[in-house]
Enzyme design. Structure first.
Site, PDB file in Angstrom:
ATOM      1  N   ASP A  50     -37.294  -0.680 -25.591  1.00  0.00           N
ATOM      2  CA  ASP A  50     -37.881   0.130 -24.540  1.00  0.00           C
ATOM      3  C   ASP A  50     -37.076   1.419 -23.972  1.00  0.00           C
ATOM      4  O   ASP A  50     -36.212   1.564 -24.844  1.00  0.00           O
ATOM      5  CB  ASP A  50     -37.539  -1.072 -23.268  1.00  0.00           C
ATOM      6  CG  ASP A  50     -37.938  -0.618 -21.974  1.00  0.00           C
ATOM      7  OD1 ASP A  50     -39.264  -0.493 -21.949  1.00  0.00           O
ATOM      8  OD2 ASP A  50     -37.283  -0.100 -21.136  1.00  0.00           O
ATOM      9  N   SER A  51     -37.664   1.917 -23.110  1.00  0.00           N
ATOM     10  CA  SER A  51     -37.247   3.462 -23.054  1.00  0.00           C
ATOM     11  C   SER A  51     -35.816   3.284 -22.174  1.00  0.00           C
ATOM     12  O   SER A  51     -35.138   4.283 -22.045  1.00  0.00           O
ATOM     13  CB  SER A  51     -38.125   4.028 -22.002  1.00  0.00           C
ATOM     14  OG  SER A  51     -38.390   3.421 -20.953  1.00  0.00           O
ATOM     15  N   HIS A  80     -40.036  -2.147 -16.212  1.00  0.00           N
ATOM     16  CA  HIS A  80     -39.055  -1.930 -15.539  1.00  0.00           C
ATOM     17  C   HIS A  80     -39.565  -2.904 -14.258  1.00  0.00           C
ATOM     18  O   HIS A  80     -38.672  -3.200 -13.449  1.00  0.00           O
ATOM     19  CB  HIS A  80     -38.918  -0.582 -15.233  1.00  0.00           C
ATOM     20  CG  HIS A  80     -37.919  -0.067 -16.133  1.00  0.00           C
ATOM     21  ND1 HIS A  80     -38.555   0.599 -17.371  1.00  0.00           N
ATOM     22  CD2 HIS A  80     -36.757   0.712 -15.942  1.00  0.00           C
ATOM     23  CE1 HIS A  80     -37.611   1.189 -17.967  1.00  0.00           C
ATOM     24  NE2 HIS A  80     -36.532   1.252 -17.210  1.00  0.00           N
ATOM     25  N   GLU A 114     -33.405   1.966 -12.958  1.00  0.00           N
ATOM     26  CA  GLU A 114     -32.276   2.481 -13.623  1.00  0.00           C
ATOM     27  C   GLU A 114     -31.145   2.632 -13.102  1.00  0.00           C
ATOM     28  O   GLU A 114     -29.948   2.664 -13.450  1.00  0.00           O
ATOM     29  CB  GLU A 114     -32.791   3.747 -14.614  1.00  0.00           C
ATOM     30  CG  GLU A 114     -33.802   3.425 -15.522  1.00  0.00           C
ATOM     31  CD  GLU A 114     -33.370   2.967 -17.091  1.00  0.00           C
ATOM     32  OE1 GLU A 114     -32.094   2.912 -17.200  1.00  0.00           O
ATOM     33  OE2 GLU A 114     -34.293   2.074 -17.547  1.00  0.00           O
ATOM     34  N   CYS A 162     -45.313  -2.102 -16.558  1.00  0.00           N
ATOM     35  CA  CYS A 162     -44.309  -1.546 -17.204  1.00  0.00           C
ATOM     36  C   CYS A 162     -43.114  -2.427 -17.145  1.00  0.00           C
ATOM     37  O   CYS A 162     -42.921  -3.032 -15.820  1.00  0.00           O
ATOM     38  CB  CYS A 162     -44.045  -0.287 -16.003  1.00  0.00           C
ATOM     39  SG  CYS A 162     -42.296   0.426 -16.406  1.00  0.00           S
ATOM     40  N   CYS A 203     -41.765  -1.706 -23.986  1.00  0.00           N
ATOM     41  CA  CYS A 203     -42.473  -0.797 -23.237  1.00  0.00           C
ATOM     42  C   CYS A 203     -43.801  -0.395 -23.227  1.00  0.00           C
ATOM     43  O   CYS A 203     -44.467  -0.135 -24.432  1.00  0.00           O
ATOM     44  CB  CYS A 203     -41.689   0.386 -23.908  1.00  0.00           C
ATOM     45  SG  CYS A 203     -42.034   1.989 -23.001  1.00  0.00           S
TER      46      CYS A 203
HETATM   47  N1  DGL Z   1     -40.497   0.414 -19.268  1.00  0.00           N
HETATM   48  C1  DGL Z   1     -41.480   1.249 -19.772  1.00  0.00           C
HETATM   49  C2  DGL Z   1     -42.915   0.677 -19.744  1.00  0.00           C
HETATM   50  O1  DGL Z   1     -42.969  -0.685 -19.695  1.00  0.00           O
HETATM   51  C3  DGL Z   1     -41.498   2.548 -19.346  1.00  0.00           C
HETATM   52  C4  DGL Z   1     -40.619   3.163 -18.427  1.00  0.00           C
HETATM   53  C5  DGL Z   1     -40.445   4.713 -18.628  1.00  0.00           C
HETATM   54  O2  DGL Z   1     -39.615   5.120 -19.560  1.00  0.00           O
HETATM   55  O3  DGL Z   1     -40.994   5.683 -18.017  1.00  0.00           O
HETATM   56  O4  DGL Z   1     -44.107   1.423 -19.492  1.00  0.00           O
END
Ligand code: DGL
Length: 266
Positions: free
Chosen positions: A10-11, A185, A149, A183, A73
């Protein structure tokens, strides 16, 4: 049985919500997680940059001998669409689509995601392909990622609630009965999102659906791990910050299991 690990990336921290699901569904699995904490967010960058980052993340996981890559991600899943990887992979986006089609009654489905995911139109396309009678609304929520984050994740956090009210008002007005958290997150603030959305809206966690798809794929190939199961974490920035935030998501201390890598060298 295949004892090689499953790679997840993931990012940043968000993919840990997928790891949490994988650990429950596949307890015998060894997991290698990469969180690109030094370059997060991906979702506000160009498709070319996201693709380059995602390919480096894939190369790193391949160097760990993984048998399967879970692209936790959504943003990276979109950027890697059409790419053939050297090992099987499961993206975050497609598994959420049938789950949303099953859940909706009024046929109004909303998706929240990063600007890159929303801009791609990938969710809209996949949902309408699966059920042309749906009405779909997609909304970008770029501030959610830095809030997660940085640990602004309590269900009553006033800052995150204010941001959520702003982003989710159009979703409420649209009248969706199903909302895809597009997403990884966002499940970290799922309770807050649910309370802003109110009763009667079904939330789909794209990470959970991806974990289910990964389980099905491994079982269908007789490749699920049957060992004691464990997880190693790799990040591209501070290991201490990652461990602290990971504890809140995973509910346990992982500080001895986190290493820093130079992702630009992959
Ligand atoms: N968690 C990521 C996603 O599922 C991206 C978050 C990001 O780095 O902008 O899209």
């Amino acid at each position: 049985m295949d004892s090689r690990p499953v790679g997840v990336f993931d990012s940043g921290l968000g993919g840990l919500t997928t790891v949490r699901e994988l650990r429950t569904l596949l307890p015998g699995e060894r997991i290698v997680y990469f969180g690109d904490t030094g370059r997060v967010p991906y979702g506000t960058r160009s498709r070319e940059t996201i693709r380059r980052y995602a390919m480096q993340d894939v190369s790193f996981l391949l160097s760990k001998g993984v048998k399967l890559i879970v692209i936790a991600c959504n943003t990276a899943s979109v950027a890697l669409d059409g790419e053939t990887l050297p090992v099987p992979s499961v993206g975050a986006l497609l598994p959420a689509v049938p789950a949303a089609c099953r859940a909706t009654v009024n046929k109004r489905v909303a998706v929240i995601g990063t600007p890159a995911t929303v801009r791609s139109g990938a969710y809209e396309k996949a949902l309408l392909q699966a059920d042309p009678s749906l009405s779909v609304l997609t909304v970008a929520c770029p501030l959610f990622v830095p809030l997660v984050e940085n640990g602004f994740t309590a269900p009553d956090d006033p800052v995150t609630r204010l941001v959520a009210e702003k982003y989710l008002t159009p979703v409420r007005e649209f009248g969706a009965d199903t909302l895809i958290l597009g997403c990884t997150h966002y499940p970290v603030i799922e309770a807050l999102i649910a309370s802003v959305m109110g009763e009667g809206v079904f939330l789909i966690n794209s990470g959970r659906e991806a974990a289910r798809a990964a389980r099905e794929l491994l079982l269908s190939r007789d490749a699920a791990g049957t060992g004691p199961g464990d997880c190693r974490y790799y990040v591209s920035d501070s290991t201490a910050d990652f461990a602290e935030n990971a504890r809140a998501i995973l509910g346990r201390d992982v500080s001895g299991q986190v290493e820093r890598v130079n992702i630009e060298s992959y």
